[in-house]
Design a protein around this motif. Sequence first.
Motif, mmCIF file in Angstrom:
data_model
loop_
_atom_site.group_PDB
_atom_site.id
_atom_site.type_symbol
_atom_site.label_atom_id
_atom_site.label_comp_id
_atom_site.label_asym_id
_atom_site.label_seq_id
_atom_site.Cartn_x
_atom_site.Cartn_y
_atom_site.Cartn_z
ATOM 1 N N ASP A 140 -10.845 3.314 0.445
ATOM 2 C CA ASP A 140 -9.779 2.741 1.411
ATOM 3 C C ASP A 140 -9.322 3.997 2.513
ATOM 4 N N ALA A 141 -9.203 3.510 3.440
ATOM 5 C CA ALA A 141 -8.963 4.550 4.475
ATOM 6 C C ALA A 141 -8.456 4.106 5.928
ATOM 7 N N VAL A 142 -7.555 4.726 6.728
ATOM 8 C CA VAL A 142 -7.073 4.326 8.029
ATOM 9 C C VAL A 142 -7.511 5.354 9.074
ATOM 10 N N ALA A 183 0.735 -1.248 -0.092
ATOM 11 C CA ALA A 183 -0.034 -0.056 0.023
ATOM 12 C C ALA A 183 0.873 1.145 0.007
ATOM 13 N N ILE A 184 0.665 2.197 -0.571
ATOM 14 C CA ILE A 184 1.040 3.515 -0.700
ATOM 15 C C ILE A 184 0.228 4.719 -0.005
ATOM 16 N N LEU A 185 0.802 5.046 1.058
ATOM 17 C CA LEU A 185 0.386 6.123 2.010
ATOM 18 C C LEU A 185 0.001 7.482 1.193
ATOM 19 N N GLU A 242 -3.860 5.934 -3.667
ATOM 20 C CA GLU A 242 -2.996 5.954 -2.281
ATOM 21 C C GLU A 242 -4.071 5.968 -1.303
ATOM 22 N N VAL A 243 -3.481 5.685 0.001
ATOM 23 C CA VAL A 243 -4.538 5.283 1.284
ATOM 24 C C VAL A 243 -4.233 6.593 2.064
#
Length: 411
Positions: free
Chosen positions: A143-145, A39-41, A100-101
């Motif tokens: 996508d998410a954190v 994954a790419i931030l 990206e994430v």
Amino acid sequence: MKLPHHPKTLAGGAAVAVAALALAASPAYAANDVLSPEAILWTNPASTTIEAAAALDGDARADALLLGSFPSATWINGGTPIEAKQDVKRVVAAAHAADEVPVLVAYNIPFRDCAQYSAGGATTVEEYTAWIDGFAKGIGNKDAVVILEPDGLGIIPWYTTINGQLEWCQPAEADAATAADERFAMLNHAVDAFAALPNTAVYLDGTHSAWLGVGDIADRLIKAGVERADGFFLNVSNYETTERQQKYGTWISECIHLDLDTWWQREWCGSQYYPANPADFSTWVLTDAAYDQAYADTGLERDPDAQAHFVIDTSRNGVGPWTPTEVHPDPQVWCNPPDRGLGLRPTTDTGAELIDAYLWVKVPGESDGQCLRGTPGPEDPERDMVDPAAGQWFVEMADELIANAMPPVAP
């Protein structure tokens, strides 16, 4: 990864066998792929760091632009549910377009920071849960954190710890009889709201290795619903070294695993305080050995797919915490300490099964607040200047973080 919840067995001779059978019969749980090593931030081209650079010139501008070239979190810290939804939606849409994430910080819980430097937040349970629901709707299927409420478990209003101690945060505006229970209810609601989303990873507050003991934070995490989350975060807005967080986080994960899946009780968990000596990192292997023994005694096997994972904020821990050289009434070692450095660059490729990412959650270069260190102020006696308010750009600190980065950062 949503953690499996296994019924707690009773202590006794047959308990180990029962726990082993329950574990063998349980389904396998894969870690979330939101923060997979590939994954790419997301690096926000319109971040608060880039905004700060626009008002600067010379070396100060160059520093801000350099720091803004790395992925860092976006803090959502107020507004109405509709405003939260819109703010979040803009972030996740931009990150999605870049493939990206994004890392989002939800920071709006009532009595956040116990009305200190980062005071504020929602005013009622209903207001907060509605805000969380708006936040979750803003993410949708992208996508998410989510870093859920920094200090949300470290500082709880009117809370009595697992050791029976009433903590210092006792706001007069809060109902002493219900405030702590309401905190856990709100966090559980938030965990469920984010866990229901298909591509969101959510992490609860795990404090850091110079704060709560392992059993204490494990107890709080379990009460907050960590078994339904992806895990917990460590060291947000702090300076403790990565190697200590790696150990601390692993012990928390193992303590939760042992407590939820066997007759083991979280009160028995080894920590940085015992059998280790917190001041002597070489002794922390004693606590490693204590967990080896606990797993042997319970018959449980370590299983990264079934354990809580964690992320570490490495934004400002490159040279570790500050040790004051002058005496202050209250040194406030966490508040704009001088001569700190950037830590590991943000990445999801950690090489550790339990560590999902090293993140820059606290935006490096932004102030911790106007630090007085126990003096009347208004100047910070360590810096001989008035520090910027919390969250405002701090030119001098940005310069120090870059100069002392470990590993070094290329200009």
